[in-house]
Scaffold this active site. Structure first.
Site, PDB file in Angstrom:
ATOM      1  N   ASN A  96      -1.933   8.386   7.651  1.00 32.49           N
ATOM      2  CA  ASN A  96      -1.120   7.274   7.796  1.00 32.49           C
ATOM      3  C   ASN A  96      -1.472   6.616   9.116  1.00 32.49           C
ATOM      4  O   ASN A  96      -1.185   7.146  10.134  1.00 32.49           O
ATOM      5  CB  ASN A  96       0.255   8.066   7.841  1.00 32.49           C
ATOM      6  N   ARG A 150      -1.596   6.138   3.260  1.00 27.18           N
ATOM      7  CA  ARG A 150      -0.450   5.147   3.270  1.00 27.18           C
ATOM      8  C   ARG A 150      -0.751   3.618   3.643  1.00 27.18           C
ATOM      9  O   ARG A 150      -1.572   3.625   4.857  1.00 27.18           O
ATOM     10  CB  ARG A 150       0.662   5.811   4.222  1.00 27.18           C
ATOM     11  N   ARG A 166      14.847  -2.900  16.259  1.00 28.69           N
ATOM     12  CA  ARG A 166      14.878  -4.068  15.591  1.00 28.69           C
ATOM     13  C   ARG A 166      16.177  -4.645  15.268  1.00 28.69           C
ATOM     14  O   ARG A 166      17.166  -3.819  14.891  1.00 28.69           O
ATOM     15  CB  ARG A 166      14.022  -4.052  14.280  1.00 28.69           C
ATOM     16  N   GLU A 223       7.798  11.946   2.292  1.00 26.50           N
ATOM     17  CA  GLU A 223       6.940  10.650   1.987  1.00 26.50           C
ATOM     18  C   GLU A 223       5.259  11.331   1.785  1.00 26.50           C
ATOM     19  O   GLU A 223       4.684  10.869   0.857  1.00 26.50           O
ATOM     20  CB  GLU A 223       6.663   9.823   3.041  1.00 26.50           C
TER      21      GLU A 223
END
Ligand code: ADP
Length: 402
Positions: free
Chosen positions: A11, A92, A242, A386
């Site tokens: 990843n 990923r 964010r 994941e």
């Protein structure tokens, strides 16, 4: 069971590289590691092998290639028992655009397609491509599989994925909502169905993945029908740094009245906003909860905005799902913050959600289970996996199954 083989997972982010070796059937982790702050003086590599933790400082000149090279050396040497059992490599990849609705075996055509999605994820896709290129050279004998964050949401209907902009922007430039965190939402929907003892086709699950990045997905019969992230991971929920949803006119105002450049806007929206910007303290939920307990007003405000926005999204997803069979919390915040879960559910009581206080407090730090009151909508805490989703897809495609 015969030796099932293992999957190596990569990843690659903009300055981080995570890797793991997993049994795709049981989910057992044989190795996991993470290189952080690559390219800086604080670069560090941490890994866990056979239950033991290790740390090594890296030099600022270390990059994906050198870290992956070090891993390959270990797999050729002391960890050769793992290497001989590898059956596939899973990568990923954040953005698969409209070209990938499922994971895929990597070939030249797939590489070109991933490259064509780079403008949609300029920080992430180039890093994933770099990781794939290194792995193709290092492990030429193993099938390599790309697993896309966006793929799970490709089945969303057009009325959910379109922005109300001139249609030509979609037609000519693929500007639409894509959604992210697909592997996590997929795992949560499958696990929620298992916990409810129902076939996934009979479930309507809302999955709230709350980490530094955060998104909610509405999953009908195992298919994502709406999600809160959009063209980029900026849309939707309040996140660590964010902003999530904004009035788009605000960007024009910042540019025209306050003279923000595009680079400054990028910095403001991605790195200076969210929990961090509101609290003027930290992007870290755990730190904010501690500060709130000590009376820090900014920390409370940031967490309140976070929960209120989240509750509004959960409520909105009653529209596509009609009858919600389960709500599930995951990600670092979702798995650990009893306060955030409690505060969010407090807003949702009119829709039939009610929390069991003791269970909510007890289900943290890796625990899984039901935290709702009997007779109300099921609310679960489910630690996400994941990596396991990536390993399962990689093993499936490597064995020739589609
Ligand atoms: P990423 O998106 O980077 O993978 P994680 O899923 O690891 O992020 O989530 C990180 C967030 O989880 C941070 O805000 C962190 O404070 C929060 N978190 C972790 N443990 C706790 C805890 N015990 N209580 C509250 N928040 C926590």
């Amino acid at each position: 069971m015969p030796n099932p083989g293992l999957v190596l997972i990569f990843n690659c982010g903009s300055s981080t590289l995570k890797f793991a070796v997993l049994n795709p059937f049981s989910g057992e982790e044989h190795l996991s590691g993470q290189a952080d702050a690559l390219g800086s003086s604080g670069a560090v590599l941490k890994w866990r092998h056979d239950g033991e933790d290790h740390v090594r400082q890296l030099s600022p000149s270390d990059d994906f290639e050198s870290v992956m090279g070090g891993l390959v050396d270990k797999l050729d040497g002391p960890w050769s028992d793992l290497k001989t059992r590898l059956v596939a490599i899973g990568h990923r990849v954040v953005h698969g655009g409209e070209q990938f609705a499922d994971s895929v075996l990597i070939d030249q055509e797939v590489l070109v397609a991933i490259r064509s999605c780079c403008e949609l994820a300029p920080l992430h896709n180039p890093a994933a491509l770099q990781g794939i290129q290194v792995a193709l050279i290092a492990f030429p004998q193993l099938p390599q599989i790309a697993v896309f964050d966006t793929a799970f949401h490709q089945g969303m209907p057009d009325y959910a994925y379109l922005y109300a902009l001139p249609y030509r922007l979609y037609r000519e430039h693929h500007i639409r909502r894509y959604g992210m965190h697909g592997s996590s939402h997929r795992y949560i929907a499958e696990r929620a169905a298992e916990l409810q003892g129902k076939p996934i086709t009979e479930t309507n699950v809302i999955s709230a993945h709350l980490g530094n990045g955060a998104s909610v997905a509405a999953i009908k019969g195992g298919q994502s029908v709406d999600t809160s992230m959009g063209l980029t991971p900026l849309e939707g929920l309040v996140m660590g740094s964010r902003c999530g949803d904004l009035d788009p006119g605000l960007l024009l105002h910042l540019g025209e009245a306050l003279d923000y450049s595009l680079a400054e806007l990028e910095q403001l929206l991605n790195r200076e906003s969210g929990l961090f910007g509101l609290s003027e303290l930290s992007n870290d939920c755990r730190e904010l909860e501690e500060a709130m307990e000590n009376g820090h007003k900014g920390a409370r405000l940031a967490l309140e905005v976070f929960c209120y926005r989240l509750a509004k999204y959960i409520a909105a997803y009653s529209i596509p799902l009609r009858r919600v069979s389960a709500l599930a919390f995951t990600g670092g915040i979702g798995e650990n913050s009893a306060w955030v879960r409690h505060r969010t559910i407090h807003w949702l009581s009119a829709l039939g959600y009610q929390i069991n206080r003791e269970r909510n407090e007890a289900t943290r730090f890796g625990a899984e289970g039901l935290i709702s009151k009997a007779g109300t909508v099921d609310i679960f805490v489910i630690p996400t996996r994941e990596d396991w989703v990536i390993a399962r897809d990689a093993a499936r495609l490597a064995s020739g199954e589609r």
